[in-house]
Enzyme design. Structure first.
Site, PDB file in Angstrom:
ATOM      1  N   GLY A  46    -113.443 -32.118  38.118  1.00 30.55           N
ATOM      2  CA  GLY A  46    -112.664 -30.942  37.746  1.00 30.55           C
ATOM      3  C   GLY A  46    -111.382 -31.356  37.056  1.00 30.55           C
ATOM      4  O   GLY A  46    -110.869 -32.454  37.298  1.00 30.55           O
ATOM      5  N   GLN A  51    -102.917 -30.413  33.707  1.00 32.68           N
ATOM      6  CA  GLN A  51    -103.120 -31.860  33.856  1.00 32.68           C
ATOM      7  C   GLN A  51    -103.233 -32.573  32.517  1.00 32.68           C
ATOM      8  O   GLN A  51    -103.216 -33.806  32.462  1.00 32.68           O
ATOM      9  CB  GLN A  51    -104.388 -32.144  34.675  1.00 32.68           C
ATOM     10  N   CYS A  94    -107.563 -36.256  43.004  1.00 34.70           N
ATOM     11  CA  CYS A  94    -107.063 -35.543  41.830  1.00 34.70           C
ATOM     12  C   CYS A  94    -106.813 -36.564  40.721  1.00 34.70           C
ATOM     13  O   CYS A  94    -106.244 -37.619  40.984  1.00 34.70           O
ATOM     14  CB  CYS A  94    -105.765 -34.834  42.198  1.00 34.70           C
ATOM     15  N   LEU A  95    -107.224 -36.227  39.502  1.00 36.47           N
ATOM     16  CA  LEU A  95    -107.041 -37.169  38.393  1.00 36.47           C
ATOM     17  C   LEU A  95    -105.561 -37.406  38.091  1.00 36.47           C
ATOM     18  O   LEU A  95    -105.223 -38.414  37.479  1.00 36.47           O
ATOM     19  CB  LEU A  95    -107.769 -36.659  37.141  1.00 36.47           C
ATOM     20  N   HIS A 136    -109.229 -25.952  44.195  1.00 36.73           N
ATOM     21  CA  HIS A 136    -108.298 -27.041  43.860  1.00 36.73           C
ATOM     22  C   HIS A 136    -107.763 -26.847  42.432  1.00 36.73           C
ATOM     23  O   HIS A 136    -106.561 -26.976  42.183  1.00 36.73           O
ATOM     24  CB  HIS A 136    -109.046 -28.374  44.014  1.00 36.73           C
ATOM     25  N   GLU A 137    -108.669 -26.501  41.502  1.00 36.60           N
ATOM     26  CA  GLU A 137    -108.259 -26.347  40.094  1.00 36.60           C
ATOM     27  C   GLU A 137    -107.382 -25.109  39.908  1.00 36.60           C
ATOM     28  O   GLU A 137    -106.406 -25.147  39.153  1.00 36.60           O
ATOM     29  CB  GLU A 137    -109.483 -26.291  39.177  1.00 36.60           C
ATOM     30  N   HIS A 140    -103.914 -25.765  40.759  1.00 38.38           N
ATOM     31  CA  HIS A 140    -103.189 -26.432  39.673  1.00 38.38           C
ATOM     32  C   HIS A 140    -102.539 -25.414  38.738  1.00 38.38           C
ATOM     33  O   HIS A 140    -101.437 -25.637  38.233  1.00 38.38           O
ATOM     34  CB  HIS A 140    -104.143 -27.280  38.822  1.00 38.38           C
TER      35      HIS A 140
HETATM   36 NI    NI Z   1    -106.455 -32.064  40.720  1.00 39.67          NI
END
Ligand code: NI
Length: 176
Positions: A46, A51, A94-95, A136-137, A140
């Site tokens: 995701g 991000q 998380c990236l 989660h996304e 963000h």
């Molecule tokens: Ni994330």
């Protein structure tokens, strides 16, 4: 198509509430495809627009298993309309906070509305990993990171380590 650079925590772009997309244009479609490319390349399941430094309500995900056919989603202006009482625990990463993980409890099922890359209105009922990933996304898009659910001490440790990692990256880039 070129992939984006991923914004690493801590960064104020990751703490902003993102603005809705007013119209799904060719530019928005292109952002969606580039985000997918960036996510697959990372690799991750995701990725949310902030991000990659874009403060718009867009996220992409693909929770398919490695041996399954890929199932990419581009979700624009997502809105959670229902969550189950039942909750599940997933180890999230998380990236933007690579190599750090935390067990987070979230509703196991959700219903979510959004627009797709063609501007079509869709309703999804997600469960399991997809439900966790979508929540989660969407977090963000509201400036919330998974570490915000962890205790203050744990969050501080991760943030301090991430600051060092970011400093190191800058130094390494300087040496190239
Ligand atoms: Ni994330």
């Amino acid at each position: 198509m070129t992939k984006y650079e991923i914004v690493l925590h801590p960064d104020k772009k990751l703490k902003k509430k993102c603005l809705p997309v007013s119209e799904v244009t060719a530019e928005i479609r292109s952002i969606g495809s580039r985000m997918l490319e960036t996510m697959y390349d990372a690799p991750g399941i995701g990725l949310a627009a902030p991000q990659v430094g874009i403060l718009k309500r867009i996220f992409v995900m693909d929770c398919s298993e490695k041996d399954q056919i890929s199932k990419p989603y581009i979700c624009i202006n997502p809105e959670i309309t229902w969550v189950s009482d039942h909750k599940s625990n997933y180890e999230e990463g998380c990236l933007s906070i690579p190599d750090f993980y935390g067990e987070i409890m979230r509703p196991s099922e959700i219903k979510m509305n959004c627009l797709n890359e063609n501007g079509e209105f869709l309703e999804y009922h997600f469960e399991g990993l997809k439900a966790t990933c979508a929540q989660h996304e969407i977090d963000h898009l509201n400036g919330v990171l998974f570490i915000d659910y962890l205790g203050r001490v744990r969050r501080q440790i991760i943030t301090t380590k991430m600051k060092k990692i970011k400093k190191q990256i800058v130094l390494n880039q300087g040496n190239v």
